[in-house]
Design an enzyme around this catalytic site. Sequence first.
Site, PDB file in Angstrom:
ATOM      1  N   GLU A  77      57.180  15.130  -6.084  1.00  0.00           N
ATOM      2  CA  GLU A  77      55.657  15.230  -6.586  1.00  0.00           C
ATOM      3  C   GLU A  77      55.586  15.758  -7.914  1.00  0.00           C
ATOM      4  O   GLU A  77      56.094  16.804  -8.177  1.00  0.00           O
ATOM      5  CB  GLU A  77      55.095  15.673  -5.364  1.00  0.00           C
ATOM      6  CG  GLU A  77      53.496  15.904  -5.565  1.00  0.00           C
ATOM      7  CD  GLU A  77      52.621  16.433  -4.562  1.00  0.00           C
ATOM      8  OE1 GLU A  77      51.710  16.589  -4.627  1.00  0.00           O
ATOM      9  OE2 GLU A  77      53.241  17.069  -3.427  1.00  0.00           O
ATOM     10  N   ARG A 108      66.761  22.054   4.613  1.00  0.00           N
ATOM     11  CA  ARG A 108      66.360  22.357   2.970  1.00  0.00           C
ATOM     12  C   ARG A 108      67.333  23.448   2.562  1.00  0.00           C
ATOM     13  O   ARG A 108      67.951  24.166   3.322  1.00  0.00           O
ATOM     14  CB  ARG A 108      64.875  23.017   3.086  1.00  0.00           C
ATOM     15  CG  ARG A 108      63.973  22.080   3.100  1.00  0.00           C
ATOM     16  CD  ARG A 108      62.463  22.708   3.278  1.00  0.00           C
ATOM     17  NE  ARG A 108      62.030  23.125   1.862  1.00  0.00           N
ATOM     18  CZ  ARG A 108      61.248  22.518   1.057  1.00  0.00           C
ATOM     19  NH1 ARG A 108      60.906  21.367   1.704  1.00  0.00           N
ATOM     20  NH2 ARG A 108      60.934  22.679  -0.078  1.00  0.00           N
ATOM     21  N   LYS A 116      57.621  24.815  -5.101  1.00  0.00           N
ATOM     22  CA  LYS A 116      56.846  24.845  -6.210  1.00  0.00           C
ATOM     23  C   LYS A 116      55.373  25.267  -6.472  1.00  0.00           C
ATOM     24  O   LYS A 116      55.183  25.745  -7.378  1.00  0.00           O
ATOM     25  CB  LYS A 116      56.659  23.027  -6.500  1.00  0.00           C
ATOM     26  CG  LYS A 116      57.921  22.453  -6.938  1.00  0.00           C
ATOM     27  CD  LYS A 116      57.625  20.857  -7.343  1.00  0.00           C
ATOM     28  CE  LYS A 116      57.695  20.202  -5.958  1.00  0.00           C
ATOM     29  NZ  LYS A 116      57.297  19.026  -6.034  1.00  0.00           N
TER      30      LYS A 116
HETATM   31  P1  ATP Z   1      58.132  22.426  -2.804  1.00  0.00           P
HETATM   32  O1  ATP Z   1      57.853  23.018  -1.506  1.00  0.00           O
HETATM   33  O2  ATP Z   1      59.044  23.084  -3.431  1.00  0.00           O
HETATM   34  O3  ATP Z   1      56.865  21.733  -3.584  1.00  0.00           O
HETATM   35  P2  ATP Z   1      58.280  19.685  -2.038  1.00  0.00           P
HETATM   36  O4  ATP Z   1      59.210  19.280  -0.792  1.00  0.00           O
HETATM   37  O5  ATP Z   1      56.985  19.494  -1.757  1.00  0.00           O
HETATM   38  O6  ATP Z   1      58.981  21.187  -2.194  1.00  0.00           O
HETATM   39  P3  ATP Z   1      58.806  17.292  -3.497  1.00  0.00           P
HETATM   40  O7  ATP Z   1      58.506  16.915  -4.876  1.00  0.00           O
HETATM   41  O8  ATP Z   1      57.929  16.611  -2.399  1.00  0.00           O
HETATM   42  O9  ATP Z   1      58.952  18.902  -3.238  1.00  0.00           O
HETATM   43  O10 ATP Z   1      60.315  17.153  -3.192  1.00  0.00           O
HETATM   44  C1  ATP Z   1      61.229  16.014  -3.557  1.00  0.00           C
HETATM   45  C2  ATP Z   1      62.249  15.818  -2.577  1.00  0.00           C
HETATM   46  O11 ATP Z   1      63.116  17.038  -2.767  1.00  0.00           O
HETATM   47  C3  ATP Z   1      61.917  15.887  -1.307  1.00  0.00           C
HETATM   48  O12 ATP Z   1      62.717  14.898  -0.625  1.00  0.00           O
HETATM   49  C4  ATP Z   1      62.066  17.314  -0.520  1.00  0.00           C
HETATM   50  O13 ATP Z   1      62.489  16.845   0.658  1.00  0.00           O
HETATM   51  C5  ATP Z   1      63.378  17.568  -1.173  1.00  0.00           C
HETATM   52  N1  ATP Z   1      63.328  18.819  -1.360  1.00  0.00           N
HETATM   53  C6  ATP Z   1      62.232  20.032  -1.803  1.00  0.00           C
HETATM   54  N2  ATP Z   1      62.654  21.298  -1.843  1.00  0.00           N
HETATM   55  C7  ATP Z   1      63.900  21.096  -1.109  1.00  0.00           C
HETATM   56  C8  ATP Z   1      64.776  22.217  -0.780  1.00  0.00           C
HETATM   57  N3  ATP Z   1      64.677  23.552  -0.931  1.00  0.00           N
HETATM   58  N4  ATP Z   1      65.998  21.841  -0.196  1.00  0.00           N
HETATM   59  C9  ATP Z   1      66.232  20.314   0.083  1.00  0.00           C
HETATM   60  N5  ATP Z   1      65.392  19.575  -0.403  1.00  0.00           N
HETATM   61  C10 ATP Z   1      64.382  19.906  -1.056  1.00  0.00           C
HETATM   62 MG    MG Z   2      55.815  18.425  -1.669  1.00  0.00          MG
END
Ligand code: ATP
Ligand code: MG
Length: 557
Positions: A40, A265, A275
């Site tokens: 995102e 994760r 983020k």
């Molecule tokens: P954040 O909580 O940091 O915003 P998010 O999951 O909302 O993380 P996205 O941009 O939606 O961030 O994530 C893109 C991809 O990265 C998704 O498939 C998500 O599952 C994966 N992802 C995000 N954080 C992690 C993590 N700490 N470990 C493994 N995969 C991750």
């Molecule tokens: Mg997200």
Amino acid sequence: MAEEIKVTAGGNFIHDIIDEEQKEGGRTFGEKIHTRFPPEPNGYLHIGHVKAMCIDFGTAEKYGGICNLRMDDTNPAKEDEEYVRAIQEDIHWMGFDWEDRFYYASDYFETMYDLAVGLIKKGLAYVCELTPEEMSANRGDLTHPAVSPYRDRPIEESLDLFARMRAGEFPNGAMTLRAKIDLASGNFNMRDPALYRINHAEHHRQGNKWCIYPMYDYAHPIEDMIEQINYSLCSLEFENHRPLYNWVRDNVDLEANNRQIEFARLGINYTVLSKRKLRNLVENGYVRGWDDPRMPTLSGLRRRGYTPHAVRDFIERVGVAKVPNTVEVALLENCLREDLNANADRAMAVLHPVKLTIVNYPEGESETFMTDLNPTVENGGQKAVSFSRNLYIEADDYMDEPVKGYFRMFPGNEVRLKSAYVVRCTGCVRDENGNLTEVLCEYDPASRGGNTADGRKVRGTIHWVDAATAVDAEVRLYNALFLDPDPDAADKDYLACLNPDSLEVLSGCKLEPDVAAAAVGHPYQFMRLGYFCADKDSTPEKPVFNRSVSLKESFKK
Ligand code: ATP
Ligand code: MG
């Protein structure tokens, strides 16, 4: 529970599933593996995303398949083109590429809308006029089903209201489009979840075209279907959403052969990987930007001196499993240390300088010594280092009275100046306040290169920089950003865990002139001190260096 197997060992539980499904009669038999990495664009990528990237791009690579890069930009409020560019740069830095398969989820809004209309027509979705508050008050509990008085309204009425929602006739929160699934489901995500809500907000690419936006759980499977993704790999928090993913997949009018598989994760101690939290640190000035070298963002790690190789090595060592795990930040630092030990140029630099005068060395003269750029590499090259009567050494390499085990400079003691001569300390000079201003010594001309002619033992070796050619620099030392090992925990206030001493700035450090002029990011081992690189703030007039990592494990809060 899946067994933990390293990527390097050739597979993991996801690959086991794929192997099974690629067999004759399997779900994806004869199909190319097609994955996607769907960030995102609401912040910069962090090291947790590298795990997802390695799984998404890495799995496609392993099977000769393809991986799309998709901006999952269905949520209008917080998205930005700056993030899109940064995300692309960081993925490329990690060595992954999407070629021409770059997509925006928001480009599918029209299709998503049409498919929602299709669900209403099939009696599988309805417009519900409960406000968000009323909806949560009516979601029921384990023994009571959720309630919606609008569930059985005529299809025509829902179609009309949904069109008017889109047309902007209603304020935020007035109504939602909900899937008609099961108000009594034990999985609350299936209790007639909202598919669309009203949000009069400008979208970074769609402008004001839309005032209704699809929910993630509805949008994501459709994005996957449109792009013909057959393996939708995501982190574990989506496990409870999988039934809804499948419901959308199975009920909208699109061809589908996609399956969601979840993995744990990545968590790292003394770090937050979210983020939202990282963005808060940036926007409220707790750090100096997304690329602050204390940040676990890829841009921060890069600026600090991390290499893509070290980051991927770390991710591989962590492995892919379904069990959530928090990894020690020490492991990450070790991966960098190993990489830089093999690849960084050696140099001498003095961080806390005091002048050393060799009283019997001829004034005005100088000479050069050749030193190895990297002794771990065969034929790793050499460079010339200049030497003269006045040098700088570390202030703590001198003591008036040695403590036990101290073999460096103290009156009467012999010490080796690395690669140069053996010198005997003869005393020091102090100012009126008693501060050390100069250390005095005599050199043994017969010890050129560092060894005594008569074989007498010299225990200590210290580094130095020639005062005649030294360049002043700022050096930034980084400690943990958080004092608490688990600042990301749900019950903790991560801001209260911040380390007030996470950044130490030293000025007046002494560098060799070629080091001071190094390209941004070029890795050095400053002997006895650690690994360093020039920061993007560095200029020839005012060099600025970052400590990437200390020499030995010395993780300091
Ligand atoms: P954040 O909580 O940091 O915003 P998010 O999951 O909302 O993380 P996205 O941009 O939606 O961030 O994530 C893109 C991809 O990265 C998704 O498939 C998500 O599952 C994966 N992802 C995000 N954080 C992690 C993590 N700490 N470990 C493994 N995969 C991750
Ligand atoms: Mg997200």
